[in-house]
Design an enzyme around this catalytic site. Structure first.
Site, mmCIF file in Angstrom:
data_model
loop_
_atom_site.group_PDB
_atom_site.id
_atom_site.type_symbol
_atom_site.label_atom_id
_atom_site.label_comp_id
_atom_site.label_asym_id
_atom_site.label_seq_id
_atom_site.Cartn_x
_atom_site.Cartn_y
_atom_site.Cartn_z
ATOM 1 N N GLY A 53 0.769 -1.241 0.000
ATOM 2 C CA GLY A 53 0.000 0.000 0.000
ATOM 3 C C GLY A 53 0.797 1.286 0.000
ATOM 4 O O GLY A 53 0.254 2.337 0.312
ATOM 5 N N TRP A 55 1.935 2.953 -2.622
ATOM 6 C CA TRP A 55 1.424 3.870 -3.658
ATOM 7 C C TRP A 55 0.115 4.499 -3.176
ATOM 8 O O TRP A 55 -0.132 5.678 -3.378
ATOM 9 C CB TRP A 55 1.213 3.135 -4.996
ATOM 10 C CG TRP A 55 2.501 2.940 -5.755
ATOM 11 C CD1 TRP A 55 3.752 2.920 -5.222
ATOM 12 C CD2 TRP A 55 2.658 2.757 -7.159
ATOM 13 N NE1 TRP A 55 4.686 2.721 -6.214
ATOM 14 C CE2 TRP A 55 4.047 2.610 -7.401
ATOM 15 C CE3 TRP A 55 1.791 2.670 -8.238
ATOM 16 C CZ2 TRP A 55 4.569 2.409 -8.685
ATOM 17 C CZ3 TRP A 55 2.304 2.472 -9.518
ATOM 18 C CH2 TRP A 55 3.674 2.340 -9.742
ATOM 19 N N ASP A 123 -5.894 -5.610 -4.703
ATOM 20 C CA ASP A 123 -4.770 -6.563 -4.686
ATOM 21 C C ASP A 123 -5.280 -7.964 -4.361
ATOM 22 O O ASP A 123 -6.333 -8.123 -3.742
ATOM 23 C CB ASP A 123 -3.704 -6.164 -3.661
ATOM 24 C CG ASP A 123 -2.341 -6.784 -3.980
ATOM 25 O OD1 ASP A 123 -1.458 -6.051 -4.480
ATOM 26 O OD2 ASP A 123 -2.156 -8.004 -3.764
ATOM 27 N N ASP A 139 -8.548 -10.426 -7.933
ATOM 28 C CA ASP A 139 -7.542 -10.734 -8.956
ATOM 29 C C ASP A 139 -7.816 -9.846 -10.171
ATOM 30 O O ASP A 139 -8.903 -9.925 -10.760
ATOM 31 C CB ASP A 139 -7.698 -12.220 -9.322
ATOM 32 C CG ASP A 139 -6.693 -12.655 -10.371
ATOM 33 O OD1 ASP A 139 -6.018 -11.779 -10.950
ATOM 34 O OD2 ASP A 139 -6.597 -13.877 -10.602
ATOM 35 N N ASP A 176 1.229 -1.405 -10.261
ATOM 36 C CA ASP A 176 2.610 -1.793 -9.930
ATOM 37 C C ASP A 176 2.678 -3.317 -9.856
ATOM 38 O O ASP A 176 3.476 -3.878 -9.115
ATOM 39 C CB ASP A 176 2.968 -1.150 -8.578
ATOM 40 C CG ASP A 176 4.446 -1.250 -8.247
ATOM 41 O OD1 ASP A 176 5.241 -1.438 -9.174
ATOM 42 O OD2 ASP A 176 4.795 -1.132 -7.062
ATOM 43 N N LYS A 216 3.764 -0.880 -14.403
ATOM 44 C CA LYS A 216 5.106 -1.490 -14.403
ATOM 45 C C LYS A 216 5.221 -2.410 -15.621
ATOM 46 O O LYS A 216 4.286 -3.142 -15.942
ATOM 47 C CB LYS A 216 5.275 -2.288 -13.118
ATOM 48 C CG LYS A 216 6.516 -3.125 -13.143
ATOM 49 C CD LYS A 216 7.196 -3.314 -11.857
ATOM 50 C CE LYS A 216 6.484 -4.031 -10.763
ATOM 51 N NZ LYS A 216 7.097 -3.670 -9.484
#
Ligand code: SAM
Length: 398
Positions: A53, A55, A123, A139, A176, A216
């Site tokens: 967490g 970000w 997440d 997911d 990310d 990312k």
């Protein structure tokens, strides 16, 4: 390896604990914002693959609390720096300019929380709560996550009819996401690209025109194909490597600005991006209509950015002079629907080197992590080992 040796080896790991960030990744987002002014005008954000967490913490501190970091903080200090510089050279600034600089300096620490902020973090792992942030455990590659996200963004969303009373799209989607790395490069890059497509798909469903997408990536083979695909939907696509991301890692971040999908395009759950050849067809169509490759390569040269693509269509020679790629490479890339995105290193280049080890004073206190993992994958292994009596199993003495 102990906490202390990790402190020495990784300045950002240590800094994160000192500054109260849950992970060193916070610096990557802050450095990306420094370069691209990501949070300018932003109030609605989706943070994908968000645990633990850090970000989300950055988002919370900038948008909800109204703290200044990155570019906005620099702008506040610019005047003071100019004042100091002029003093060094024995020059003075005008009284009006001094007053303006002092006013800015006085206002520097005033918090400016934004109105109507909405931040949704998703997440696979559970994430400790953060004030003002909606956290979902889901997911991102699963289609059921899209309606979950839409519902979190707008409680009037009805998943049965896909109808919303008020459409309040999102300004920024950040991701990310990283799979558990296996060390098998091709496999890791493949799984990472699936995460990226899932993130892109979710972004397509919620981004407003003009919105931004940051994710990312692992720079591997065929990454230029991906850049061309992203260029269909965003006006600007840049690959960025923050100073806090280790130079030795293939990790980088794709920064996509000004979401402007082709006319008539509708994000579809039935035909998500990355499945089938819808995306490649659109990329080829776009390349034919608008030969983006050759002019952009030349344009990027003019603005002194250069490619990080493994295809290396152009590179600097040993004297630092940039060599143009053979023209047939550009032609071939244009035909394949590939495109080389400009590459930017960001963050203070005189700041800490993420690959270096630093000397620490002997009397230094090693801090604990800000937020220990809630359900780390190794937890069960440790429990099993403990139950079995330790690393070598129970020893029975006769
Ligand atoms: N940005 C985070 C921060 O600042 O704290 C760090 C993210 S961490 C590098 C990568 C995260 O991706 C992990 O927490 C992992 O659980 C998550 N992840 C991997 N695959 C995922 C998936 N399919 N759906 C949701 N999250 C996923």
């Amino acid at each position: 390896m102990g906490k202390s040796s990790k402190d020495k080896r990784d300045a950002y790991y240590r800094l994160a604990k000192e500054q109260g960030w849950r992970a060193r990744s916070a610096f990557k987002l802050l450095q990306l914002d420094e370069e691209f002014d990501l949070f300018n005008g932003v109030t609605r954000v989706v943070d994908l693959c968000a645990a633990p967490g850090s970000w989300s913490q950055v988002l919370s501190r900038v948008l909800i609390k109204g703290e200044k970091f990155g570019r906005s903080a620099w702008e506040d200090q610019e005047g003071k720096l100019r004042q100091q510089l002029l003093k060094v050279f024995g020059q003075e600034i005008s009284a009006e300019e001094k007053e303006a600089i002092d006013k800015k300096a006085r206002e520097k620490d005033i918090l400016r929380p934004r109105k109507d902020v909405k931040i949704v973090a998703i997440d696979l792992q559970p994430m400790s709560p953060l004030e003002g942030i909606i956290t979902l455990r889901a997911d991102i590659t699963h289609p059921a996550t899209v309606p979950l996200l839409l519902r979190a963004l707008d409680p009037t969303y009805d998943p049965e009819t896909h109808s919303q009373q008020a459409s309040q799209p999102v300004d920024l989607v950040i991701s990310d996401g990283a799979p558990d790395v296996t060390g098998l490069h091709d496999l890791d890059i493949y799984v990472q690209s699936q995460l990226l497509f899932a993130a892109l798909n979710l972004a397509m469903c919620v981004l407003k025109p003009g919105g931004k997408f940051v994710a990312k990536i692992f720079r591997g083979r065929n990454v230029d194909l991906l850049f061309a695909q992203l260029k269909i939907f965003f006006e600007r696509v840049i690959v960025a490597k923050p100073r806090s991301s280790r130079a030795s890692s293939v990790e980088a971040f794709i920064v996509c600005l000004n979401f402007s999908p082709p006319e008539g395009f509708k994000a579809s759950l039935d035909e998500p991006m990355g499945i089938g050849d819808r995306l490649s067809q659109m990329a080829k169509m776009k390349a034919q209509q608008q030969p983006i490759v050759a002019p952009t390569v030349l344009q990027d040269l003019a603005t002194e950015t250069w490619s990080a693509s493994p295809a290396k269509p152009f590179r600097a020679d040993k004297n630092g002079i940039i060599q143009l790629p053979p023209i047939e490479n550009i032609d071939r890339a244009a035909k394949d629907g590939r495109w080389v995105a400009p590459f930017l290193a960001c963050g203070d280049l005189s700041g800490f080197d993420a690959d270096a080890s630093y000397h620490l004073p002997k009397d230094r206190i090693t801090l604990d992590p800000v937020q220990p993992p809630t359900a780390p994958p190794y937890k069960r292994a440790l429990e099993m080992r403990k139950a079995a009596g330790g690393a070598y199993g129970k020893t029975t003495s006769k």
